[in-house]
Design an enzyme around this catalytic site. Structure first.
Site, PDB file in Angstrom:
ATOM      1  N   TYR A 142       0.855  -1.306   0.203  1.00  0.00           N
ATOM      2  CA  TYR A 142      -0.088   0.010  -0.024  1.00  0.00           C
ATOM      3  C   TYR A 142       0.929   1.223  -0.103  1.00  0.00           C
ATOM      4  O   TYR A 142       0.573   2.289  -0.688  1.00  0.00           O
ATOM      5  CB  TYR A 142      -0.983  -0.142   1.200  1.00  0.00           C
ATOM      6  CG  TYR A 142      -2.017  -0.978   0.862  1.00  0.00           C
ATOM      7  CD1 TYR A 142      -2.215  -2.246   1.285  1.00  0.00           C
ATOM      8  CD2 TYR A 142      -3.243  -0.460   0.046  1.00  0.00           C
ATOM      9  CE1 TYR A 142      -3.424  -3.052   1.041  1.00  0.00           C
ATOM     10  CE2 TYR A 142      -4.266  -1.421  -0.234  1.00  0.00           C
ATOM     11  CZ  TYR A 142      -4.250  -2.526   0.193  1.00  0.00           C
ATOM     12  OH  TYR A 142      -5.472  -3.316  -0.105  1.00  0.00           O
TER      13      TYR A 142
ATOM     14  N   ARG B 161       1.294   1.757  -3.562  1.00  0.00           N
ATOM     15  CA  ARG B 161       0.003   2.183  -4.304  1.00  0.00           C
ATOM     16  C   ARG B 161      -0.124   3.801  -3.963  1.00  0.00           C
ATOM     17  O   ARG B 161      -0.300   4.593  -4.883  1.00  0.00           O
ATOM     18  CB  ARG B 161      -1.227   1.532  -3.717  1.00  0.00           C
ATOM     19  CG  ARG B 161      -0.968   0.009  -3.971  1.00  0.00           C
ATOM     20  CD  ARG B 161      -1.333  -0.576  -5.502  1.00  0.00           C
ATOM     21  NE  ARG B 161      -0.125   0.001  -6.137  1.00  0.00           N
ATOM     22  CZ  ARG B 161       1.016  -0.643  -6.259  1.00  0.00           C
ATOM     23  NH1 ARG B 161       1.205  -1.529  -5.303  1.00  0.00           N
ATOM     24  NH2 ARG B 161       1.907  -0.380  -7.005  1.00  0.00           N
TER      25      ARG B 161
ATOM     26  N   GLN C  19     -15.631   3.626  -5.530  1.00  0.00           N
ATOM     27  CA  GLN C  19     -14.915   2.341  -5.152  1.00  0.00           C
ATOM     28  C   GLN C  19     -13.502   2.253  -4.969  1.00  0.00           C
ATOM     29  O   GLN C  19     -12.643   1.816  -4.617  1.00  0.00           O
ATOM     30  CB  GLN C  19     -15.236   1.323  -5.874  1.00  0.00           C
ATOM     31  CG  GLN C  19     -16.773   0.795  -6.100  1.00  0.00           C
ATOM     32  CD  GLN C  19     -16.920  -0.259  -7.225  1.00  0.00           C
ATOM     33  OE1 GLN C  19     -16.830  -1.382  -7.359  1.00  0.00           O
ATOM     34  NE2 GLN C  19     -17.638   0.402  -8.401  1.00  0.00           N
ATOM     35  N   ASN C  20     -13.016   3.634  -5.626  1.00  0.00           N
ATOM     36  CA  ASN C  20     -11.533   3.765  -5.632  1.00  0.00           C
ATOM     37  C   ASN C  20     -10.941   4.207  -4.243  1.00  0.00           C
ATOM     38  O   ASN C  20     -11.697   5.153  -3.530  1.00  0.00           O
ATOM     39  CB  ASN C  20     -11.287   4.884  -6.523  1.00  0.00           C
ATOM     40  CG  ASN C  20     -11.676   4.583  -7.890  1.00  0.00           C
ATOM     41  OD1 ASN C  20     -11.876   3.389  -8.335  1.00  0.00           O
ATOM     42  ND2 ASN C  20     -11.897   5.439  -8.875  1.00  0.00           N
TER      43      ASN C  20
ATOM     44  N   ASP D 232      -8.047   6.104  -4.302  1.00  0.00           N
ATOM     45  CA  ASP D 232      -7.350   7.315  -4.490  1.00  0.00           C
ATOM     46  C   ASP D 232      -8.156   8.519  -4.107  1.00  0.00           C
ATOM     47  O   ASP D 232      -9.360   8.408  -3.935  1.00  0.00           O
ATOM     48  CB  ASP D 232      -6.839   7.329  -6.076  1.00  0.00           C
ATOM     49  CG  ASP D 232      -8.081   7.375  -6.990  1.00  0.00           C
ATOM     50  OD1 ASP D 232      -7.974   6.708  -8.011  1.00  0.00           O
ATOM     51  OD2 ASP D 232      -8.892   8.305  -6.814  1.00  0.00           O
TER      52      ASP D 232
ATOM     53  N   HIS E 158     -14.604   1.929  -0.210  1.00  0.00           N
ATOM     54  CA  HIS E 158     -13.621   1.158   0.141  1.00  0.00           C
ATOM     55  C   HIS E 158     -12.407   1.944   0.696  1.00  0.00           C
ATOM     56  O   HIS E 158     -11.292   1.269   0.811  1.00  0.00           O
ATOM     57  CB  HIS E 158     -12.994   0.227  -1.374  1.00  0.00           C
ATOM     58  CG  HIS E 158     -14.218  -0.576  -1.850  1.00  0.00           C
ATOM     59  ND1 HIS E 158     -14.049  -0.880  -3.131  1.00  0.00           N
ATOM     60  CD2 HIS E 158     -15.227  -1.034  -1.362  1.00  0.00           C
ATOM     61  CE1 HIS E 158     -14.815  -1.801  -3.430  1.00  0.00           C
ATOM     62  NE2 HIS E 158     -15.762  -1.660  -2.518  1.00  0.00           N
TER      63      HIS E 158
ATOM     64  N   GLY F 214     -16.835   3.764 -15.174  1.00  0.00           N
ATOM     65  CA  GLY F 214     -15.463   3.037 -15.065  1.00  0.00           C
ATOM     66  C   GLY F 214     -15.508   1.646 -13.771  1.00  0.00           C
ATOM     67  O   GLY F 214     -14.578   1.652 -13.050  1.00  0.00           O
TER      68      GLY F 214
ATOM     69  N   SER G  35     -16.598  -2.427 -13.387  1.00  0.00           N
ATOM     70  CA  SER G  35     -16.999  -3.586 -14.104  1.00  0.00           C
ATOM     71  C   SER G  35     -18.253  -4.189 -13.260  1.00  0.00           C
ATOM     72  O   SER G  35     -18.844  -5.192 -13.598  1.00  0.00           O
ATOM     73  CB  SER G  35     -16.003  -4.628 -13.966  1.00  0.00           C
ATOM     74  OG  SER G  35     -15.650  -5.154 -12.764  1.00  0.00           O
TER      75      SER G  35
END
Ligand code: APR
Length: 229
Positions: free
Chosen positions: A53, A56, A86-87, A89, A104, A170, A172
């Site tokens: 992480y 990341r 859901q990101n 960032d 998340h 963006g 799925s």
């Protein structure tokens, strides 16, 4: 003001240089999810998870919001906008969005490994082993791992029930409970999807499809919505 709810996934940050999940044959930056993004992984090898992480986070801090993030922020001129992402960032925030729900978590904050509601800002890009929370437990990234609770899901579902316009960008829709949010959007609410490869929509096909990458498709949609009467 009309309410717009935007649900975003990794695809909106792809053009900022951050990898998506399912486009890279199931690995995340070369790691199996179960080796870096589960409570078991943390118990088994906390240093590996911490370093994963930290790497990341370095990429996130080096990334810039792209035209799609910036366009969504512009929508706030005319609409009451909530971005549910859901990101992990912070590109929506850096792109100017002022109302973002991180389903998340967010990688730019740390959390207690004993009590997930204790979160802290991070100075720089890394959390070091040995850094403790106020309860004395090791600090970890403030992100939701597979198998952990998604505390914001109830709030996000309530927000979706009130959408006058819904935009999916963006994602799925492969991971629950996030994917289930689309079922809370009222049936008569106009729904748009922006994705260069529209995922199989196992829901009503009432989506207005914009088969473009986010930097093109979201900008086009926002322009249309800002010019609408
Ligand atoms: N613009 C828009 N969409 C894009 C772009 C782009 N430039 N590039 C790829 N996409 C689309 C892909 O076609 C795909 O539909 O973005 C989607 C990315 O899907 P995933 O990789 O599955 O990402 P996401 O839906 O966010 O994953 C959800 O799964 O691994 C967990 O917790 C993780 O939050 C993540 C969750």
């Amino acid at each position: 003001m009309k309410k717009i709810v935007v649900l975003t996934g990794a695809g909106i940050s792809a053009e900022s240089g951050l990898k998506t999940f399912r486009d890279s044959d199931g690995l995340w930056e070369g790691f199996n999810i179960e080796d870096v993004a589960t409570p078991e992984a943390w118990r088994r090898n906390p240093e590996l998870v911490q370093n994963f992480y930290n790497e990341r986070r370095k990429s996130v801090l080096e990334a810039q919001p792209n035209a799609a993030h910036i366009a969504l922020a512009k929508l706030e001129e005319k609409y009451e906008v909530t971005v549910i992402t859901q990101n992990i960032d912070d590109l929506h925030e850096r792109g100017g969005s002022t109302n973002v729900v991180h389903l998340h978590g967010i990688i730019t904050r740390s959390q207690s490994s004993k009590n997930p509601s204790l979160t802290y800002p991070i100075d720089g890009w890394e959390i070091k082993m040995g850094e403790k929370c106020e309860l004395g437990s090791q600090l970890r990234a403030h992100v939701v791992w597979f198998g952990e609770a998604v505390p914001m899901i109830g709030k996000a579902a309530r927000i979706c029930t009130g959408a006058d316009i819904f935009i999916l960008v963006g994602s799925s829709l492969a991971v629950y409970p996030a994917a289930g949010l689309v079922d809370y959007v009222p049936r008569d609410t106009p729904k748009y999807i922006v994705d260069p490869k529209i995922p199989y929509m196992n829901r009503d096909s009432s989506y207005i499809k914009i088969e473009e990458k986010a930097s093109i498709g979201v900008v086009t949609l926002v322009t249309r919505l800002l010019n609408e009467e």
